[in-house]
Design an enzyme around this catalytic site. Structure first.
Site, PDB file in Angstrom:
ATOM      1  N   HIS A 189     -20.147  43.297  -9.511  1.00  0.00           N
ATOM      2  CA  HIS A 189     -20.224  44.415 -10.147  1.00  0.00           C
ATOM      3  C   HIS A 189     -21.628  45.168 -10.192  1.00  0.00           C
ATOM      4  O   HIS A 189     -21.785  46.069 -10.941  1.00  0.00           O
ATOM      5  CB  HIS A 189     -19.647  44.467 -11.717  1.00  0.00           C
ATOM      6  CG  HIS A 189     -18.255  43.930 -11.880  1.00  0.00           C
ATOM      7  ND1 HIS A 189     -18.204  42.593 -12.193  1.00  0.00           N
ATOM      8  CD2 HIS A 189     -17.117  44.359 -11.647  1.00  0.00           C
ATOM      9  CE1 HIS A 189     -16.796  42.139 -12.257  1.00  0.00           C
ATOM     10  NE2 HIS A 189     -16.260  43.396 -11.754  1.00  0.00           N
ATOM     11  N   HIS A 195     -21.352  52.353 -17.712  1.00  0.00           N
ATOM     12  CA  HIS A 195     -20.965  53.097 -19.027  1.00  0.00           C
ATOM     13  C   HIS A 195     -20.860  54.299 -19.319  1.00  0.00           C
ATOM     14  O   HIS A 195     -20.105  54.781 -19.887  1.00  0.00           O
ATOM     15  CB  HIS A 195     -21.991  52.156 -20.000  1.00  0.00           C
ATOM     16  CG  HIS A 195     -21.762  52.527 -21.578  1.00  0.00           C
ATOM     17  ND1 HIS A 195     -20.756  51.869 -21.782  1.00  0.00           N
ATOM     18  CD2 HIS A 195     -22.199  53.283 -22.404  1.00  0.00           C
ATOM     19  CE1 HIS A 195     -20.657  52.259 -23.274  1.00  0.00           C
ATOM     20  NE2 HIS A 195     -21.559  53.171 -23.835  1.00  0.00           N
ATOM     21  N   GLY A 196     -21.963  55.114 -18.859  1.00  0.00           N
ATOM     22  CA  GLY A 196     -21.689  56.578 -18.809  1.00  0.00           C
ATOM     23  C   GLY A 196     -20.510  57.190 -18.177  1.00  0.00           C
ATOM     24  O   GLY A 196     -20.147  58.176 -18.952  1.00  0.00           O
ATOM     25  N   ILE A 197     -20.020  56.794 -17.201  1.00  0.00           N
ATOM     26  CA  ILE A 197     -19.181  57.389 -16.400  1.00  0.00           C
ATOM     27  C   ILE A 197     -17.708  57.175 -17.216  1.00  0.00           C
ATOM     28  O   ILE A 197     -17.029  57.708 -17.253  1.00  0.00           O
ATOM     29  CB  ILE A 197     -19.070  57.247 -15.199  1.00  0.00           C
ATOM     30  CG1 ILE A 197     -18.036  58.286 -14.150  1.00  0.00           C
ATOM     31  CG2 ILE A 197     -18.732  55.683 -14.672  1.00  0.00           C
ATOM     32  CD1 ILE A 197     -18.145  57.977 -12.704  1.00  0.00           C
ATOM     33  N   GLY A 198     -17.793  55.852 -17.607  1.00  0.00           N
ATOM     34  CA  GLY A 198     -16.510  55.402 -18.361  1.00  0.00           C
ATOM     35  C   GLY A 198     -16.452  55.989 -19.526  1.00  0.00           C
ATOM     36  O   GLY A 198     -15.333  56.468 -19.916  1.00  0.00           O
ATOM     37  N   THR A 209     -14.613  47.549 -21.171  1.00  0.00           N
ATOM     38  CA  THR A 209     -14.760  47.006 -22.575  1.00  0.00           C
ATOM     39  C   THR A 209     -14.605  48.408 -23.549  1.00  0.00           C
ATOM     40  O   THR A 209     -14.073  48.236 -24.452  1.00  0.00           O
ATOM     41  CB  THR A 209     -15.877  46.342 -22.722  1.00  0.00           C
ATOM     42  OG1 THR A 209     -15.677  45.353 -21.668  1.00  0.00           O
ATOM     43  CG2 THR A 209     -15.944  46.007 -23.993  1.00  0.00           C
ATOM     44  N   SER A 210     -15.463  49.252 -22.954  1.00  0.00           N
ATOM     45  CA  SER A 210     -15.611  50.478 -23.919  1.00  0.00           C
ATOM     46  C   SER A 210     -14.310  51.323 -24.211  1.00  0.00           C
ATOM     47  O   SER A 210     -13.991  51.874 -25.285  1.00  0.00           O
ATOM     48  CB  SER A 210     -16.552  51.473 -23.468  1.00  0.00           C
ATOM     49  OG  SER A 210     -16.176  52.048 -22.319  1.00  0.00           O
ATOM     50  N   GLY A 238     -13.003  42.013 -29.982  1.00  0.00           N
ATOM     51  CA  GLY A 238     -14.038  41.684 -28.879  1.00  0.00           C
ATOM     52  C   GLY A 238     -14.792  40.500 -29.258  1.00  0.00           C
ATOM     53  O   GLY A 238     -15.740  39.842 -28.432  1.00  0.00           O
ATOM     54  N   ARG A 248     -21.090  41.547 -19.777  1.00  0.00           N
ATOM     55  CA  ARG A 248     -21.646  41.268 -18.635  1.00  0.00           C
ATOM     56  C   ARG A 248     -22.911  41.043 -18.485  1.00  0.00           C
ATOM     57  O   ARG A 248     -23.927  40.609 -17.625  1.00  0.00           O
ATOM     58  CB  ARG A 248     -21.395  42.471 -17.536  1.00  0.00           C
ATOM     59  CG  ARG A 248     -19.889  42.522 -17.120  1.00  0.00           C
ATOM     60  CD  ARG A 248     -19.571  43.547 -16.085  1.00  0.00           C
ATOM     61  NE  ARG A 248     -18.191  43.690 -15.846  1.00  0.00           N
ATOM     62  CZ  ARG A 248     -17.761  44.740 -15.228  1.00  0.00           C
ATOM     63  NH1 ARG A 248     -18.502  45.857 -14.887  1.00  0.00           N
ATOM     64  NH2 ARG A 248     -16.309  44.824 -15.095  1.00  0.00           N
TER      65      ARG A 248
END
Length: 577
Positions: A217, A397-400, A440-441, A482, A539
């Protein structure tokens, strides 16, 4: 680098459209991914695989006769949502139950587990086999913490062959788990990968150096050495994998030399020449060798070696013919095309809006305002969050968070316009966030918002204590699903002190607005302090030392969000939720 795209946000959807258009004789599109376009016998176990996009031929390219029945396809390097997994599984199910199988990554585990719960609740038998073949991601004493990489293909093939042979669900899961137990992989890279629209790769390898123990990834390698010769690389890969020969393994082995995206086949053949010599010298008999691309990492230059030690039953199943868009073995008798309609849907129907009143509808407008503030702050900091995540993770993370927050806002506005109360408005937002963000987010923010929605309800005006109870319920849902605790370097490190401070200030008589602001300040401090921690989950865990000095992006985004929401709370917060 990646050169061709339209809007990066549409890349995966357009990629799947093109993939299905090019392979309609084998796959067809359903909500969340693809399933076989050919007939499947009633009562056969459906093997549903999946993960983020960017790994072709995994995962959609491995759907077809003799291989998977369906694949849930997430955004680039992001787990498919629970809604996507469930949708694909429902479409693929033929009455024999569903086996879910995927690589061992936090977001995949959370989303596939949630989908499994939903499928079982709907009366569809479901079991799971998680793939853990990457020897560099955790020690041999912690096999359950290892990642899944190119060994995915081994487990997918064995599970699918068992289903084709008429094994029931329990037997299919048993043999797939045995295949996983007998599979080991090890990867290296010479350059990172660049996602569509990104200005730089997720990580870089210095010229003349090779990263060892990378994920699929875009995570950086765990170690780094000078670039070896082809023979030296073969010797490194084989030696490390033979050191991990599974207990009870025989002398027959299936080797798979996998290209990670931009390594030339000719280079891999030079490496494989030496691999074959070394395996022969070790007294092993090579069965059905593979050299090609089976699980890539977008345009990464690198390779991995997988060794699979089959027993007699596994080797019999391994010989099952396969015909999928990206992988063929043997001769498959063509199956008839399945009859389908373009109007069929496997999506879960949205729940009817609950009865409400004027007070709750007023609170719903505040919910929408809060989501507008959340979307704005995430948009402002998306690049920063991506850079933080790329230090030891995959940089998404930002784009998600952008995908999730925008979807939540759109759903909340629609619910409010339809006259929904606060609880229903936030419930619709929670479902949209988890579905669109994936990873995850997506799961965790869906849980937080859903718990808060339940606490708010659809009747009356919630007081400050009601809001605090909702936040505490969200925290409980996050830690229950989680499994993170304070100190693991996750969002929990900011969420725990936020919830505790909010509750304490409200109990001491503070208004919701004042208590929330104080709690947001504490969360911001706690998020910054995660920079000194070593990650113990997710990760980033295999790259623990690399992350020291950088705050956890999940904790940081939570702090940004609660700070932004504090500005939307009315001064009379106790009276207007």
């Amino acid at each position: 680098m990646t050169r061709l795209w339209n809007d990066p946000a549409d890349f995966v959807a357009e990629m799947i459209d093109g993939f299905v258009a090019a392979n309609g004789s084998q796959v067809r599109r359903v909500g969340g991914g693809v399933i076989r376009s050919t007939e499947v016998p009633d009562g056969q176990v459906a093997v549903v695989i999946g993960g983020g996009s960017g790994h072709y031929p995994a995962f959609g390219g491995l759907v077809g006769q003799g291989l998977a029945h369906g694949a849930a396809m997430g955004e680039l390097f992001a787990s498919p949502s629970a809604q996507q997994v469930r949708s694909v599984a429902v479409a693929a199910n033929r009455g024999g139950g569903v086996l879910l199988s995927y690589g061992n990554y936090a977001g995949d585990v959370l989303n596939f587990d949630a989908a499994q719960e939903r499928l079982r609740a709907e009366g569809i038998p479901c079991q799971t086999v998680i793939i853990t073949d990457d020897i560099f991601s955790a020690p041999a004493t912690q096999l359950e913490r290892r990642r899944g990489i190119a060994g995915d293909l081994v487990v997918f093939r064995i599970a699918s062959a068992a289903a084709e042979a008429g094994y029931d669900l329990a037997a299919t899961a048993r043999i797939a788990a045995r295949a996983n137990d007998r599979t080991r992989s090890f990867g290296v890279a010479f350059s990172g990968c660049t996602l569509p629209g990104a200005a730089a790769p997720l990580f870089e390898v210095p010229a003349g150096r090779m990263a060892i123990g990378l994920g699929i990834h875009g995570e950086p390698g765990i170690d780094e050495v000078d670039v070896p010769t082809a023979d030296e690389l073969a010797e490194l890969l084989v030696a490390r994998l033979l050191d991990e020969t599974p207990a009870g393994a025989g002398t027959r082995v299936v080797p798979l030399l996998n290209g990670l995206g931009s390594l030339k086949y000719e280079e891999m053949f030079v490496v494989y020449r030496r691999i074959a010599q070394l395996l022969d010298a070790a007294g092993l008999e090579i069965v059905d060798p593979h050299v090609g691309e089976y699980c890539t990492s977008f345009d990464m230059a690198g390779t991995s070696l997988t060794l699979f030690w089959p027993d007699e039953e596994l080797e019999t199943l391994w010989a099952t013919p396969v015909d999928s868009p990206a992988y063929r073995r043997g001769a498959v008798s063509p199956a008839a095309r399945a009859v389908s309609t373009t109007t069929e849907s496997t999506a879960e129907p949205a729940a009817a809006l609950a009865p409400t009143d004027d007070n709750s509808q007023h609170t719903a407008t505040l919910v929408v305002a809060a989501l507008e503030a959340i979307t704005e702050v995430i948009d402002t900091h998306a690049d920063e969050l991506g850079r933080m995540d790329a230090v030891a993770g995959d940089g998404d993370h930002g784009i998600g968070m952008q995908r999730g927050s925008h979807a939540a806002l759109t759903a909340a506005r629609a619910a409010e316009a339809a006259g929904a109360g606060a609880g229903s408005t936030l419930t619709r937002a929670a479902d949209a966030w988890s579905d669109r963000a994936g990873g995850t987010s997506g799961v965790l923010w869906g849980l937080i918002l859903d718990a808060l929605a339940t606490s708010l309800g659809d009747v009356g005006t919630p007081d400050a204590r009601t809001v605090a109870r909702g936040v505490a319920a969200g925290l409980l849902a996050v830690t229950t699903h989680g499994k993170a605790t304070v100190g693991d370097k996750t969002m929990v490190d900011a969420l725990v002190p936020f919830s505790a401070t909010l509750d304490a200030r409200i109990e001491a008589g503070a208004s919701l607005r004042d208590a929330w602001r104080a709690a947001a300040g504490v969360a911001t401090t706690a998020a910054a302090e995660t920079a000194a921690l070593l990650p113990r989950l997710g990760r980033a865990r295999p790259h623990a030392e690399k992350s020291v000095g950088t705050a956890d992006p999940g904790a940081h985004s939570l702090a940004l969000i609660v700070s932004a929401v504090s500005d939307t709370l009315a001064p009379e917060g106790d009276h207007h939720g």
